[in-house]
Write a protein that holds these residues in place. Structure first.
Motif, mmCIF file in Angstrom:
data_model
loop_
_atom_site.group_PDB
_atom_site.id
_atom_site.type_symbol
_atom_site.label_atom_id
_atom_site.label_comp_id
_atom_site.label_asym_id
_atom_site.label_seq_id
_atom_site.Cartn_x
_atom_site.Cartn_y
_atom_site.Cartn_z
ATOM 1 N N ALA A 126 -16.790 -10.343 13.635
ATOM 2 C CA ALA A 126 -17.384 -10.695 12.288
ATOM 3 C C ALA A 126 -17.671 -12.044 12.523
ATOM 4 N N ALA A 127 -18.878 -12.200 11.902
ATOM 5 C CA ALA A 127 -19.448 -13.657 12.060
ATOM 6 C C ALA A 127 -19.363 -14.418 13.442
ATOM 7 N N GLY A 128 -19.402 -13.638 14.486
ATOM 8 C CA GLY A 128 -18.968 -13.893 15.756
ATOM 9 C C GLY A 128 -17.788 -14.164 16.338
ATOM 10 N N THR A 129 -16.741 -13.866 15.718
ATOM 11 C CA THR A 129 -15.293 -13.805 15.964
ATOM 12 C C THR A 129 -14.964 -12.360 16.182
ATOM 13 N N PRO A 130 -14.407 -12.221 17.493
ATOM 14 C CA PRO A 130 -13.997 -10.982 17.995
ATOM 15 C C PRO A 130 -13.112 -9.996 16.848
ATOM 16 N N ILE A 131 -13.377 -8.818 16.884
ATOM 17 C CA ILE A 131 -12.209 -8.165 16.160
ATOM 18 C C ILE A 131 -11.786 -7.050 17.286
ATOM 19 N N THR A 132 -10.469 -6.838 17.224
ATOM 20 C CA THR A 132 -9.396 -5.920 17.971
ATOM 21 C C THR A 132 -8.842 -4.969 17.076
ATOM 22 N N VAL A 133 -8.887 -3.646 17.423
ATOM 23 C CA VAL A 133 -8.037 -2.672 16.952
ATOM 24 C C VAL A 133 -6.736 -2.803 17.514
ATOM 25 N N VAL A 134 -5.559 -2.975 16.652
ATOM 26 C CA VAL A 134 -4.285 -3.033 16.936
ATOM 27 C C VAL A 134 -3.326 -2.115 16.680
ATOM 28 N N GLY A 135 -3.726 -0.989 15.855
ATOM 29 C CA GLY A 135 -2.876 -0.067 15.391
ATOM 30 C C GLY A 135 -3.327 0.978 14.269
ATOM 31 N N ILE A 151 6.153 -1.612 15.742
ATOM 32 C CA ILE A 151 5.297 -2.072 17.169
ATOM 33 C C ILE A 151 5.919 -1.096 18.088
ATOM 34 N N ARG A 152 4.854 -0.486 18.946
ATOM 35 C CA ARG A 152 5.335 0.325 19.943
ATOM 36 C C ARG A 152 5.033 -0.494 21.222
ATOM 37 N N THR A 153 6.012 -0.606 22.097
ATOM 38 C CA THR A 153 5.798 -1.354 23.512
ATOM 39 C C THR A 153 5.342 -0.272 24.668
ATOM 40 N N SER A 154 4.983 -0.955 25.827
ATOM 41 C CA SER A 154 4.382 -0.025 26.706
ATOM 42 C C SER A 154 5.451 0.627 27.193
ATOM 43 N N ALA A 155 6.805 0.391 27.193
ATOM 44 C CA ALA A 155 7.914 0.739 27.786
ATOM 45 C C ALA A 155 8.354 1.854 26.815
ATOM 46 N N GLY A 156 7.753 2.263 25.812
ATOM 47 C CA GLY A 156 7.874 3.282 24.823
ATOM 48 C C GLY A 156 8.841 2.991 23.745
ATOM 49 N N GLU A 157 9.351 1.800 23.659
ATOM 50 C CA GLU A 157 10.104 1.424 22.495
ATOM 51 C C GLU A 157 9.209 1.364 21.282
ATOM 52 N N THR A 158 10.163 1.741 19.937
ATOM 53 C CA THR A 158 9.523 1.288 18.724
ATOM 54 C C THR A 158 10.368 0.420 17.764
ATOM 55 N N SER A 168 1.046 -1.139 -0.067
ATOM 56 C CA SER A 168 0.120 0.232 -0.040
ATOM 57 C C SER A 168 0.920 1.270 0.118
ATOM 58 N N GLY A 169 2.115 1.065 0.288
ATOM 59 C CA GLY A 169 3.056 2.255 0.106
ATOM 60 C C GLY A 169 2.732 3.107 1.423
ATOM 61 N N VAL A 170 2.544 2.602 2.594
ATOM 62 C CA VAL A 170 2.398 3.166 3.606
ATOM 63 C C VAL A 170 3.156 2.586 5.062
ATOM 64 N N ARG A 171 3.127 3.334 6.063
ATOM 65 C CA ARG A 171 3.436 3.190 7.314
ATOM 66 C C ARG A 171 2.611 2.379 8.144
ATOM 67 N N ILE A 172 2.797 1.349 8.877
ATOM 68 C CA ILE A 172 1.765 0.759 9.885
ATOM 69 C C ILE A 172 2.418 0.855 11.160
ATOM 70 N N GLU A 173 1.612 1.204 12.395
ATOM 71 C CA GLU A 173 2.011 1.368 13.337
ATOM 72 C C GLU A 173 1.132 0.702 14.460
ATOM 73 N N LEU A 174 1.692 -0.542 15.138
ATOM 74 C CA LEU A 174 0.878 -1.386 15.866
ATOM 75 C C LEU A 174 1.238 -1.180 17.270
ATOM 76 N N ASP A 175 0.335 -1.294 18.184
ATOM 77 C CA ASP A 175 0.541 -1.328 19.744
ATOM 78 C C ASP A 175 0.603 -2.452 20.329
ATOM 79 N N ALA A 176 1.701 -2.942 21.134
ATOM 80 C CA ALA A 176 2.054 -4.221 21.650
ATOM 81 C C ALA A 176 1.154 -4.418 22.672
ATOM 82 N N ASP A 177 0.440 -3.458 23.438
ATOM 83 C CA ASP A 177 -0.561 -3.856 24.458
ATOM 84 C C ASP A 177 -1.774 -4.136 23.839
ATOM 85 N N ARG A 178 -2.017 -3.653 22.679
ATOM 86 C CA ARG A 178 -3.516 -3.997 22.384
ATOM 87 C C ARG A 178 -3.721 -5.401 21.698
#
Lengths: 278, 278
Positions: free
Chosen positions: B234-243, B259-266, B181-191
């Motif tokens: 979705a069809a009964g399976t949970p969906i979680t926002v992760v980033g 991916i960003r950790t709770s300790a603030g690391e990237t 997609s030519g983008v940057r994706i940022e995930l949150d470890a805690d999520r």
């Protein structure tokens, strides 16, 4: 995403090093060519037109020519009119392998030609000439008979009863039509169109019946329409009548394929060719 | 012969002994199941419905359970709504292999969902929970998320921008969406939704991000339509926002997934998981 106009044919075929080609002696370009051509030969045998394909590649861990191999697969797929639209790559401790799945569209009026439509009274015919494919290298350079299959469907219509491509040998593959159709097939050894050996002599009929990997089309035609001539070629490739379909008078006849020699012998043709490729 | 109503999706996938399952410890039924489920997971990721499939089997020369294996392939194919319509068998000096090619039909209104449609500002979501698939045996018994993929296309329509199935691990597969997609994706470890270990403790986020073989769906959604709620399942399976999807401000950002950790690391998430399966 593919957008077929109607029905879709599908066929999958595997090309494995050692079994189907010599990995030490075969140029990468011809490995790719054979993988694509073998898969498309199945579409040709259904009188289909190629639509698109996918390739699953199995590469030995140290294989250094992957890019060249994929480029060649794409190029041959385009050349045969069947663009590759997907794939998968795995490394393997086994031999180099290319597993090709192709989609095609059946002939618009004749529909898909199958191997189970042979009827007693049909003539049995082949395209081209038989024998010596492995020795000569033709097994690497053959043209899948796509144009021929389509031309037969176009010219013969519903008179084209059954068709198969000759991969394992005339005797075995004719036996497959006989079994699927519940009929007996009788071939004439003298009528088999034969390739020549390196000295220019025609191969023995046993080699034409048994060598395998010819990738010619074997088909049966209803001869009842005496008003129209049997075509002598399909898309420029000669057609030869090599036998006939007989009633299966007994259970033993059903699925039987025999070949008659000029000496008057009748041989179970399905037993010819079993050992051709290891 | 297949009669699709319109466009056709195609995907090919290989399941190889040792690499994808332990040939000594895996019941034949589960080998067949995983082969079919993996291939169909790709159709799920396109929000497609299964149409039909073909299997190319590679069998060691002395393999004694071929009939059982084929019966199981047919049974699981039916169970997953994707009847097998053809196949090919080869003996091999290499490992047992099943190469499955499946056809599907795209969602009627949303059309095929691809991995290259993620847009800056999108939310990044996953179905189900992640991690521990190989240890727990889930990699043999997962359900391909076919119903979930269709439900997301149905509910979200054009807001469903990009989707992929998680085979190699969240970090690597999210990186594939970012690159396509030519983008940057940022995930949150805690999520990250995490499976539990055998003692019932949630797995470490690193395992959820890197273990692989989850076969959950990872997708990005346009959140701009504030009038409609984000679905929680979705069809009964949970969906979680992760980033989230961010602009690629620099060339280095294009295709990046962190991916960003709770300790603030990237951390570069694409480097997680490379060694998961050998």
């Amino acid at each position: 995403v593919l957008s077929p106009a109607g029905d879709v044919l599908i066929s999958t075929d595997q090309l494995l090093a050692t079994r189907h080609f010599d990995p030490d002696a075969t140029p990468v370009d011809l490995i790719a060519r054979k993988a694509m051509a073998r898969a498309l030969s199945d579409i040709a045998a259904m009188a289909g037109a190629p639509l698109a394909g996918v390739v699953a590649a199995q590469l030995p861990r140290d294989y250094a020519r992957a890019d060249e191999l994929f480029d060649a697969c794409h190029a041959w797929a385009e050349r045969f009119g069947c663009p590759l639209v997907g794939g998968d790559i795995a490394t393997t401790p086994g031999p180099l392998g290319l597993i090709v799945t192709v989609l095609g569209t059946p002939h618009a009026t004749r529909g898909p030609v199958r191997r189970d439509g042979a009827q007693p009274g049909d003539m049995v015919c082949v395209t081209g000439a038989l024998g010596g494919s492995l020795d000569s290298g033709r097994h690497l350079t053959f043209e899948p008979r796509l144009a021929e299959g389509r031309a037969l469907a176009e010219t013969l219509g519903s008179r084209l009863h059954a068709m198969i491509d000759l991969s394992d040998g005339l005797g075995i593959d004719a036996g497959r039509i006989a079994r699927a159709s519940g009929v007996r097939i009788e071939l004439d050894a003298d009528r088999l169109p034969r390739h020549t050996d390196p000295r220019g002599e025609p191969l023995d009929w046993r080699r034409a019946a048994a060598d395998g990997e010819d990738y010619e089309l074997l088909f049966t035609i209803d001869p009842s329409d005496s008003g129209s001539e049997l075509p002598t070629d399909a898309a420029g490739t000669p057609i030869t009548v090599v036998g006939r379909v007989a009633d299966a008078a007994t259970d033993a006849d059903r699925g039987m394929c025999v070949i008659r020699t000029s000496a008057g012998e009748t041989i179970d043709a399905r037993r010819l060719g079993w050992d051709h490729g290891g």
